[in-house]
Design an enzyme around this catalytic site. Sequence first.
Site, PDB file in Angstrom:
ATOM      1  N   ARG A  72     -11.161  11.626  30.819  1.00 22.46           N
ATOM      2  CA  ARG A  72     -11.248  11.184  29.420  1.00 22.46           C
ATOM      3  C   ARG A  72     -11.746  12.327  28.543  1.00 22.46           C
ATOM      4  O   ARG A  72     -12.241  13.347  29.020  1.00 22.46           O
ATOM      5  CB  ARG A  72     -12.208   9.992  29.303  1.00 22.46           C
ATOM      6  CG  ARG A  72     -13.640  10.327  29.718  1.00 22.46           C
ATOM      7  CD  ARG A  72     -14.650   9.298  29.270  1.00 22.46           C
ATOM      8  NE  ARG A  72     -15.977   9.596  29.798  1.00 22.46           N
ATOM      9  CZ  ARG A  72     -16.802  10.514  29.308  1.00 22.46           C
ATOM     10  NH1 ARG A  72     -16.426  11.247  28.258  1.00 22.46           N
ATOM     11  NH2 ARG A  72     -17.988  10.727  29.850  1.00 22.46           N
ATOM     12  N   GLY A  74     -14.462  13.784  25.607  1.00 22.91           N
ATOM     13  CA  GLY A  74     -15.895  13.623  25.402  1.00 22.91           C
ATOM     14  C   GLY A  74     -16.743  14.303  26.457  1.00 22.91           C
ATOM     15  O   GLY A  74     -16.243  14.927  27.398  1.00 22.91           O
ATOM     16  N   GLN A  75     -18.044  14.168  26.279  1.00 21.80           N
ATOM     17  CA  GLN A  75     -19.021  14.799  27.147  1.00 21.80           C
ATOM     18  C   GLN A  75     -19.542  13.802  28.190  1.00 21.80           C
ATOM     19  O   GLN A  75     -18.765  13.031  28.739  1.00 21.80           O
ATOM     20  CB  GLN A  75     -20.155  15.367  26.286  1.00 21.80           C
ATOM     21  CG  GLN A  75     -19.746  16.552  25.430  1.00 21.80           C
ATOM     22  CD  GLN A  75     -19.659  17.840  26.230  1.00 21.80           C
ATOM     23  OE1 GLN A  75     -20.298  18.013  27.255  1.00 21.80           O
ATOM     24  NE2 GLN A  75     -18.837  18.767  25.749  1.00 21.80           N
ATOM     25  N   THR A  77     -21.762  10.569  29.613  1.00 23.47           N
ATOM     26  CA  THR A  77     -22.342   9.300  29.212  1.00 23.47           C
ATOM     27  C   THR A  77     -22.747   8.520  30.457  1.00 23.47           C
ATOM     28  O   THR A  77     -22.509   8.958  31.593  1.00 23.47           O
ATOM     29  CB  THR A  77     -21.382   8.479  28.330  1.00 23.47           C
ATOM     30  OG1 THR A  77     -22.123   7.420  27.703  1.00 23.47           O
ATOM     31  CG2 THR A  77     -20.235   7.903  29.141  1.00 23.47           C
ATOM     32  N   TYR A  78     -23.364   7.367  30.235  1.00 23.53           N
ATOM     33  CA  TYR A  78     -23.822   6.513  31.333  1.00 23.53           C
ATOM     34  C   TYR A  78     -23.188   5.139  31.198  1.00 23.53           C
ATOM     35  O   TYR A  78     -23.035   4.610  30.094  1.00 23.53           O
ATOM     36  CB  TYR A  78     -25.349   6.362  31.294  1.00 23.53           C
ATOM     37  CG  TYR A  78     -25.872   5.299  32.239  1.00 23.53           C
ATOM     38  CD1 TYR A  78     -25.879   5.517  33.618  1.00 23.53           C
ATOM     39  CD2 TYR A  78     -26.329   4.071  31.765  1.00 23.53           C
ATOM     40  CE1 TYR A  78     -26.325   4.534  34.498  1.00 23.53           C
ATOM     41  CE2 TYR A  78     -26.784   3.086  32.625  1.00 23.53           C
ATOM     42  CZ  TYR A  78     -26.773   3.322  33.996  1.00 23.53           C
ATOM     43  OH  TYR A  78     -27.211   2.348  34.867  1.00 23.53           O
ATOM     44  N   ALA A 139     -19.937   4.163  22.637  1.00 25.18           N
ATOM     45  CA  ALA A 139     -19.357   5.488  22.888  1.00 25.18           C
ATOM     46  C   ALA A 139     -17.860   5.346  23.138  1.00 25.18           C
ATOM     47  O   ALA A 139     -17.392   4.304  23.613  1.00 25.18           O
ATOM     48  CB  ALA A 139     -20.034   6.141  24.092  1.00 25.18           C
ATOM     49  N   GLY A 152     -11.251   4.102  26.816  1.00 22.94           N
ATOM     50  CA  GLY A 152     -11.546   3.287  25.646  1.00 22.94           C
ATOM     51  C   GLY A 152     -12.971   3.439  25.173  1.00 22.94           C
ATOM     52  O   GLY A 152     -13.417   4.544  24.870  1.00 22.94           O
ATOM     53  N   CYS A 170     -23.526  11.939  25.258  1.00 23.80           N
ATOM     54  CA  CYS A 170     -22.319  12.490  24.617  1.00 23.80           C
ATOM     55  C   CYS A 170     -22.514  13.944  24.178  1.00 23.80           C
ATOM     56  O   CYS A 170     -21.858  14.418  23.242  1.00 23.80           O
ATOM     57  CB  CYS A 170     -21.900  11.618  23.439  1.00 23.80           C
ATOM     58  SG  CYS A 170     -21.538   9.909  23.933  1.00 23.80           S
TER      59      CYS A 170
END
Length: 225
Positions: A72, A74-75, A77-78, A139, A152, A170
């Site tokens: 995906r 972006g950076q 995330t959790y 996010a 998504g 992020c």
Amino acid sequence: MKDATELLVRRLGLVPYASSWEAMKAFTADRTSATPDELWLLQHPPVYTLGLAGRKEHLIDPGAIALVHSDRGGQVTYHGPGQLIAYLLLDLARGRLGIRKLVSILERSVIELLAEHGVKARARADAPGVYVDERKVAALGLRVRHGRCYHGLSLNVDMDLTPFRGIDPCGHPGMAVTQLVELGVDLDVGAAGERLTDHLAGLLGMRARMLAPEDDEQAAGAGTA
């Protein structure tokens, strides 16, 4: 024309990240011009995910939580139980929908959901997602292949936010996060998914159709957590 404007919605429960990711890739690779678009609503067991452009320095203290390198955008995330995951599998070319507009629609769907409960939220041009008083509540991350998207958004509903301390959410050091329960929004993950679906389908100009549980048993590795 009816099929082209219908959004099939699957409620999949708790699904390992890797299982749903593989299922999304397979769905996208196998779909044809006649395949209906789908929205998958689910949760993940605890996991950190790092996007294609993700930098490992944003992993501060992951501890024992697994890290998955995802495709995906972006950076880092959790994801964890109590967080609503909404994976949108759309034929962008068929819908004549650009990625920037889709991002805006995803953000707007969360903003509208929060507005129903008197919570003012906004998007940010410098950091995709949805924010309430500079705290991130949702996010986003997408992947597009041959005009078709998957992945998504994630919406924090009622979860343990502690693992966010182990990362720069992020990719933004010191970014605070929040969730619906802290904002006074009395919805569980299931109810939040239903309301999000209504807003998202409306913004996309589509008709959502919830599939029966038996239709979801083989999708996204459901029930394999």
